[in-house]
Structure formats: structure tokens, C-alpha cells
Write a protein that holds these residues in place. Structure first.
Motif, mmCIF file in Angstrom:
data_model
loop_
_atom_site.group_PDB
_atom_site.id
_atom_site.type_symbol
_atom_site.label_atom_id
_atom_site.label_comp_id
_atom_site.label_asym_id
_atom_site.label_seq_id
_atom_site.Cartn_x
_atom_site.Cartn_y
_atom_site.Cartn_z
ATOM 1 N N ALA A 115 44.934 -72.730 -84.022
ATOM 2 C CA ALA A 115 45.103 -72.236 -82.652
ATOM 3 C C ALA A 115 44.362 -73.133 -81.671
ATOM 4 N N ARG A 116 43.179 -73.588 -82.061
ATOM 5 C CA ARG A 116 42.415 -74.506 -81.204
ATOM 6 C C ARG A 116 43.186 -75.802 -80.972
ATOM 7 N N ASN A 117 43.797 -76.309 -82.026
ATOM 8 C CA ASN A 117 44.564 -77.546 -81.875
ATOM 9 C C ASN A 117 45.759 -77.343 -80.946
ATOM 10 N N PHE A 118 46.377 -76.173 -81.019
ATOM 11 C CA PHE A 118 47.458 -75.873 -80.077
ATOM 12 C C PHE A 118 46.919 -75.865 -78.653
ATOM 13 N N LEU A 119 45.756 -75.250 -78.455
ATOM 14 C CA LEU A 119 45.135 -75.239 -77.125
ATOM 15 C C LEU A 119 44.936 -76.665 -76.610
ATOM 16 N N ARG A 120 44.461 -77.525 -77.498
ATOM 17 C CA ARG A 120 44.158 -78.905 -77.101
ATOM 18 C C ARG A 120 45.409 -79.720 -76.779
ATOM 19 N N SER A 121 46.563 -79.235 -77.240
ATOM 20 C CA SER A 121 47.798 -79.970 -76.965
ATOM 21 C C SER A 121 48.530 -79.439 -75.736
ATOM 22 N N MET A 122 48.011 -78.401 -75.120
ATOM 23 C CA MET A 122 48.644 -77.844 -73.919
ATOM 24 C C MET A 122 48.545 -78.826 -72.761
ATOM 25 N N LYS A 123 49.588 -78.863 -71.948
ATOM 26 C CA LYS A 123 49.639 -79.769 -70.804
ATOM 27 C C LYS A 123 49.683 -78.982 -69.492
ATOM 28 N N LEU A 124 49.129 -79.592 -68.471
ATOM 29 C CA LEU A 124 49.091 -78.996 -67.143
ATOM 30 C C LEU A 124 50.483 -78.560 -66.701
ATOM 31 N N GLY A 125 50.597 -77.342 -66.229
ATOM 32 C CA GLY A 125 51.861 -76.852 -65.702
ATOM 33 C C GLY A 125 52.763 -76.182 -66.710
ATOM 34 N N GLN A 126 52.464 -76.327 -68.009
ATOM 35 C CA GLN A 126 53.296 -75.665 -69.010
ATOM 36 C C GLN A 126 53.153 -74.147 -68.902
ATOM 37 N N GLN A 127 54.234 -73.448 -69.197
ATOM 38 C CA GLN A 127 54.230 -72.003 -69.073
ATOM 39 C C GLN A 127 54.083 -71.323 -70.430
ATOM 40 N N ALA A 128 53.568 -70.098 -70.382
ATOM 41 C CA ALA A 128 53.338 -69.330 -71.609
ATOM 42 C C ALA A 128 53.653 -67.864 -71.353
ATOM 43 N N PHE A 129 54.042 -67.181 -72.405
ATOM 44 C CA PHE A 129 54.194 -65.738 -72.329
ATOM 45 C C PHE A 129 52.821 -65.094 -72.542
ATOM 46 N N PHE A 130 52.507 -64.097 -71.725
ATOM 47 C CA PHE A 130 51.309 -63.277 -71.923
ATOM 48 C C PHE A 130 51.749 -62.091 -72.769
ATOM 49 N N TYR A 131 51.162 -61.977 -73.965
ATOM 50 C CA TYR A 131 51.600 -61.019 -74.973
ATOM 51 C C TYR A 131 50.498 -60.001 -75.226
ATOM 52 N N HIS A 132 50.799 -58.736 -75.016
ATOM 53 C CA HIS A 132 49.844 -57.672 -75.332
ATOM 54 C C HIS A 132 49.889 -57.393 -76.829
ATOM 55 N N SER A 133 48.739 -57.494 -77.461
ATOM 56 C CA SER A 133 48.660 -57.431 -78.917
ATOM 57 C C SER A 133 47.719 -56.320 -79.373
ATOM 58 N N ASN A 134 47.875 -55.936 -80.648
ATOM 59 C CA ASN A 134 46.961 -54.982 -81.267
ATOM 60 C C ASN A 134 46.862 -53.694 -80.440
ATOM 61 N N CYS A 135 48.016 -53.192 -80.029
ATOM 62 C CA CYS A 135 48.062 -52.013 -79.172
ATOM 63 C C CYS A 135 49.227 -51.119 -79.619
ATOM 64 N N LYS A 136 49.399 -50.005 -78.933
ATOM 65 C CA LYS A 136 50.420 -49.034 -79.327
ATOM 66 C C LYS A 136 51.806 -49.661 -79.377
ATOM 67 N N GLU A 137 52.146 -50.430 -78.343
ATOM 68 C CA GLU A 137 53.439 -51.120 -78.339
ATOM 69 C C GLU A 137 53.238 -52.569 -77.918
ATOM 70 N N PRO A 138 53.098 -53.476 -78.876
ATOM 71 C CA PRO A 138 52.889 -54.887 -78.550
ATOM 72 C C PRO A 138 54.149 -55.529 -78.000
ATOM 73 N N GLY A 139 53.950 -56.547 -77.157
ATOM 74 C CA GLY A 139 55.097 -57.274 -76.616
ATOM 75 C C GLY A 139 54.720 -58.125 -75.427
ATOM 76 N N ILE A 140 55.726 -58.759 -74.850
ATOM 77 C CA ILE A 140 55.539 -59.708 -73.738
ATOM 78 C C ILE A 140 55.593 -58.969 -72.409
ATOM 79 N N VAL A 141 54.597 -59.240 -71.566
ATOM 80 C CA VAL A 141 54.507 -58.539 -70.281
ATOM 81 C C VAL A 141 54.581 -59.463 -69.067
ATOM 82 N N ALA A 142 54.272 -60.753 -69.264
ATOM 83 C CA ALA A 142 54.174 -61.634 -68.094
ATOM 84 C C ALA A 142 54.294 -63.096 -68.494
#
Length: 242
Positions: A115-142
Motif C-alpha cells: 500500500a505504501r508503494n502505491f502511495l509513492r506512485s500516486m501523481k498530482l491530480g490523479q483521482q481516487a474513490f473515497f471508500y467507507h470501510s469496516n462499517c455496516k454498509e461499505p462502499g464508495i461515497v465520494a
């Protein structure tokens, strides 16, 4: 991730002092298998028609050429519900992000090497899904975007932080983080169960989610997405929930 703490990967950055507002992003120790059990088990074939329609549209846009398999988008997991880790609440929801100055924070606490290596490969301006995890209903919110590329994660040196790492040295730090900024909410919540239904159908018919890391490497809190994976999941926000 979250402000008092964030999502971190337990397996797996200008070096100036970070802002006072902390972020709680905690790499969950529970696997997404548990999350899947919390959501209703989806019918394996329920997404075929959606995939075919999406494929038809994409082929007409690209002249039928297949895109190269490269990772240019991301999925970031964070826990929206309170959970104490070494006495610190690691909760960090999309609302916590939106409440930050300029709706921006550092994504700290990742303690998994991949996961750290993925972080290090991220580039300025790239987009990501914000994912709610470990909760009653996990999924993408933003959707969020990378506004600062990888730099030293200060929490590894903070003995009061739940993600303190006594083996890391300031002259050669093990862990990195990036800064992310809120872009927008998805038009609707996209649950894990729905994404899984498409994944299962795509495994059978060769759709874009057939190898999605959300199901092949469930425990990673930082996951790369191909353009096709990102586009298909994003297209789900236009559909009515199943």
C-alpha cells in the motif's frame, strides 16, 4: 485519512511539519471478506446487461480499441464509524474530510509495504474513490484527488500515535503519505455488494472489473484502479440501485 487518525495499511511529504488538523485513516485489520458478509450477497449474473451496454458505449468512443492496462486512479479506504486503536479513535469519514480546511488532509497511517508503494506512485491530480470501510454498509461515497505527492508520514515517529513505528528512522523513514482533497460526492452511494455483483459477472464474461483489486487483494486500504475500472464504477452512479 481521518483527522485524529487515518486509514492505514498494516501490511501493506514535504518534510515540513504537518498542520495541526490530523487525519484519521486507518488501515483496517479486518478483511473485506467480513465487509462482504455484512452486505447482502449479490446475484452473480446481475450485471451482465449493464456491462454489455457500458462496453458498447466505450467501444464506440474508442473505435473498439482496448485501453492499455495501467493504473491511473485509486481507491482509498477509511473507517466512518468510531473504533479505538491504542486509545485513539481512528474514525474518518468523508464528512470529516469535508470539514477540514480547504477540504484537504494528509492520508497517513499506512503500514503495509505494498500500500505504501502505491502511495509513492500516486501523481498530482490523479483521482481516487473515497471508500467507507469496516462499517455496516461499505462502499464508495465520494471522489477525491491527489494534491501532494508522497512525503514522509510524521505519525511513524509520534509515540502517542496508534501507528507509531519504533523501527523507523528519521534519516531513512519507512512510511509515506500523500495529501488528498475532496472533489465531490458520488451521485449516489455505490455499495460493495453492487460492485461485487459486477465483479462476479465480469469474471465470467471478461468485463473491466474481472481483476479488480477490491476483490483480489481485499485487505489493502490503498488500491490502484485502471482507467476502465474507474470509468465503469463511476458509471454506476447514473444507474438506479439494484
Amino acid at each position: 485519512m481521518p483527522w485524529p487518525s487515518r486509514k492505514r495499511d498494516k501490511g501493506a511529504v514535504a518534510d515540513k511539519k504537518e498542520p495541526d488538523a490530523k487525519i484519521a485513516k486507518t488501515e483496517e485489520e479486518t478483511s473485506d471478506k467480513e465487509e462482504e458478509e455484512k452486505s447482502a450477497k449479490p446475484p452473480a449474473g446481475s450485471s451482465k446487461s449493464g456491462w454489455k451496454n457500458w462496453k458498447k458505449t466505450k467501444e464506440s468512443e474508442s473505435g473498439g480499441e482496448e485501453s492499455k492496462i495501467t493504473y491511473c486512479h485509486w481507491l482509498l479506504k477509511s473507517e466512518p464509524e468510531s473504533r479505538l486503536e491504542k486509545g485513539v479513535d481512528v474514525k474518518f469519514s468523508v464528512d470529516d474530510l469535508k470539514a477540514q480546511p480547504n477540504q484537504t488532509t494528509c492520508w497517513d497511517g499506512v503500514r503495509n509495504y505494498q500500500a505504501r508503494n502505491f502511495l509513492r506512485s500516486m501523481k498530482l491530480g490523479q483521482q481516487a474513490f473515497f471508500y467507507h470501510s469496516n462499517c455496516k454498509e461499505p462502499g464508495i461515497v465520494a471522489i477525491v484527488k491527489i494534491v501532494k505527492e508522497a512525503y514522509t508520514d510524521h505519525t511513524q515517529f509520534d509515540q502517542k500515535d496508534p501507528h507509531y513505528d519504533s523501527t523507523s528512522r528519521k534519516e531513512n523513514p519507512k512510511w509515506s503519505m500523500v495529501d488528498v482533497q475532496f472533489v465531490r460526492m458520488t451521485k449516489r452511494f455505490i455499495p460493495l455488494s453492487e460492485i461485487k455483483a459486477h465483479h462476479l459477472a465480469h469474471k465470467a464474461d471478461g468485463g473491466p472489473l474481472k481483476n479488480m483489486m477490491l476483490f483480489t487483494r481485499q485487505r489493502l486500504s490503498i488500491q490502484p484502479l485502471t482507467q476502465e475500472e474507474f470509468d465503469f464504477v463511476l458509471s454506476l452512479e447514473e444507474e438506479k440501485p439494484h
